[in-house]
Design a protein around this motif. Structure first.
Motif, short mmCIF file in Angstrom:
data_model
loop_
_atom_site.label_atom_id
_atom_site.label_comp_id
_atom_site.label_asym_id
_atom_site.label_seq_id
_atom_site.Cartn_x
_atom_site.Cartn_y
_atom_site.Cartn_z
N ASN A 61 0.82 -1.21 -0.06
CA ASN A 61 0.13 0.16 0.02
C ASN A 61 0.99 1.09 -0.05
OD1 ASN A 61 -2.39 -1.70 -0.05
ND2 ASN A 61 -2.67 -1.27 2.26
N GLN A 62 1.97 1.17 0.83
CA GLN A 62 2.98 2.38 0.79
C GLN A 62 3.45 2.69 -0.59
OE1 GLN A 62 5.40 1.63 4.17
NE2 GLN A 62 3.93 2.48 5.72
N VAL A 63 3.83 1.45 -1.21
CA VAL A 63 4.53 1.65 -2.51
C VAL A 63 3.47 2.16 -3.61
CG1 VAL A 63 5.21 0.33 -4.64
CG2 VAL A 63 6.16 -0.09 -2.17
N SER A 64 2.29 1.81 -3.60
CA SER A 64 1.25 2.41 -4.19
C SER A 64 1.08 3.61 -4.16
CB SER A 64 -0.21 1.43 -4.20
OG SER A 64 0.15 0.30 -4.68
N THR A 65 0.89 4.20 -2.88
CA THR A 65 0.73 5.57 -2.37
C THR A 65 2.06 6.54 -3.12
OG1 THR A 65 -0.54 4.92 -0.46
CG2 THR A 65 0.12 7.04 -0.46
N ALA A 66 3.05 6.06 -2.72
CA ALA A 66 4.07 6.73 -3.24
C ALA A 66 4.24 7.03 -4.56
CB ALA A 66 5.42 5.97 -2.66
N PHE A 67 3.85 5.96 -5.35
CA PHE A 67 3.93 6.01 -6.96
C PHE A 67 2.68 7.07 -7.17
CE2 PHE A 67 2.97 5.02 -11.29
CZ PHE A 67 4.24 5.03 -11.78
N GLY A 68 1.66 7.12 -6.69
CA GLY A 68 0.43 7.68 -6.99
C GLY A 68 0.87 9.22 -6.52
N LYS A 69 1.53 9.49 -5.52
CA LYS A 69 2.00 11.02 -5.26
C LYS A 69 2.89 11.50 -6.23
CE LYS A 69 1.36 10.69 -0.42
NZ LYS A 69 1.94 10.78 1.02
N ALA A 70 3.90 10.34 -6.59
CA ALA A 70 4.77 10.81 -7.64
C ALA A 70 4.29 11.45 -8.85
CB ALA A 70 5.65 10.02 -8.01
N ILE A 71 3.17 10.65 -9.50
CA ILE A 71 2.33 11.17 -10.77
C ILE A 71 1.76 12.45 -10.37
CG2 ILE A 71 0.17 10.67 -11.97
CD1 ILE A 71 1.12 7.72 -11.78
N LYS A 72 1.29 12.71 -8.95
CA LYS A 72 0.30 13.82 -8.64
C LYS A 72 1.53 15.10 -8.55
CE LYS A 72 -2.96 15.83 -5.72
NZ LYS A 72 -3.67 15.60 -4.29
N ARG B 68 -4.24 8.45 -5.71
CA ARG B 68 -4.63 8.17 -4.10
C ARG B 68 -4.11 6.85 -3.50
NH1 ARG B 68 -9.78 8.79 -6.16
NH2 ARG B 68 -10.37 6.50 -5.34
N GLY B 69 -3.28 5.99 -4.53
CA GLY B 69 -2.65 4.65 -4.16
C GLY B 69 -3.76 3.73 -4.00
N SER B 70 -4.97 3.94 -4.41
CA SER B 70 -5.91 2.65 -3.92
C SER B 70 -6.14 1.65 -5.42
CB SER B 70 -7.57 3.61 -3.92
OG SER B 70 -7.92 4.16 -5.07
N LYS C 70 11.68 7.03 -9.57
CA LYS C 70 12.76 7.80 -8.96
C LYS C 70 12.06 8.63 -7.66
CE LYS C 70 16.34 7.65 -12.46
NZ LYS C 70 16.84 8.54 -13.21
N VAL C 71 11.03 9.30 -7.99
CA VAL C 71 10.36 10.15 -7.22
C VAL C 71 9.60 9.23 -6.22
CG1 VAL C 71 8.65 12.03 -6.87
CG2 VAL C 71 9.95 12.15 -8.71
N ALA C 72 9.14 8.43 -6.70
CA ALA C 72 8.16 7.60 -5.78
C ALA C 72 9.30 6.80 -4.73
CB ALA C 72 7.49 6.24 -6.64
N GLU C 73 10.38 6.19 -5.10
CA GLU C 73 11.39 5.71 -4.25
C GLU C 73 11.77 6.84 -3.27
OE1 GLU C 73 14.83 3.65 -6.05
OE2 GLU C 73 13.84 3.83 -7.85
N ARG C 74 11.94 8.01 -3.40
CA ARG C 74 12.34 9.08 -2.44
C ARG C 74 11.04 9.11 -1.65
NH1 ARG C 74 14.73 11.51 -6.96
NH2 ARG C 74 13.08 13.28 -7.01
N ILE C 75 9.96 9.20 -2.14
CA ILE C 75 8.81 9.39 -1.26
C ILE C 75 8.70 8.29 -0.24
CG2 ILE C 75 6.12 9.36 -0.99
CD1 ILE C 75 6.52 11.00 -3.72
#
Length: 82
Positions: free
Chosen positions: A7-18, A47-49, A73-78
């Protein structure tokens, strides 16, 4: 990988897109149209859902004129900041 980590990976990737979308000053509707996906699906990814497929990731990144690896890369940092 635990469900919580997934869930944290999905959320981080979603935030990177946003983050990238906001940097570009485009709406979800515009990005979704340019990527050829539904706005509701894009919203769920941000939203990572929902998890994006490789094809969806590719379409989204091309619509934002970046490489998929840039988003990762952004998702990894998040994710690492959690």
């Amino acid at each position: 990988m635990s469900e919580q980590d997934q869930n944290q990976v999905s959320t981080a990737f979603g935030k990177a897109i946003k983050i990238r979308r906001i940097e570009l000053g485009i709406s979800q509707e515009s990005l979704a149209n340019d990527a050829g996906i539904a706005r509701s699906f894009l919203s769920s990814i941000e939203r990572g859902s929902k998890n994006a497929s490789l094809q969806s990731i590719w379409k989204i990144s091309m619509a934002m004129k970046c490489k998929p690896s840039d988003l990762f890369k952004v998702a990894e940092r998040i994710y690492d900041e959690k």
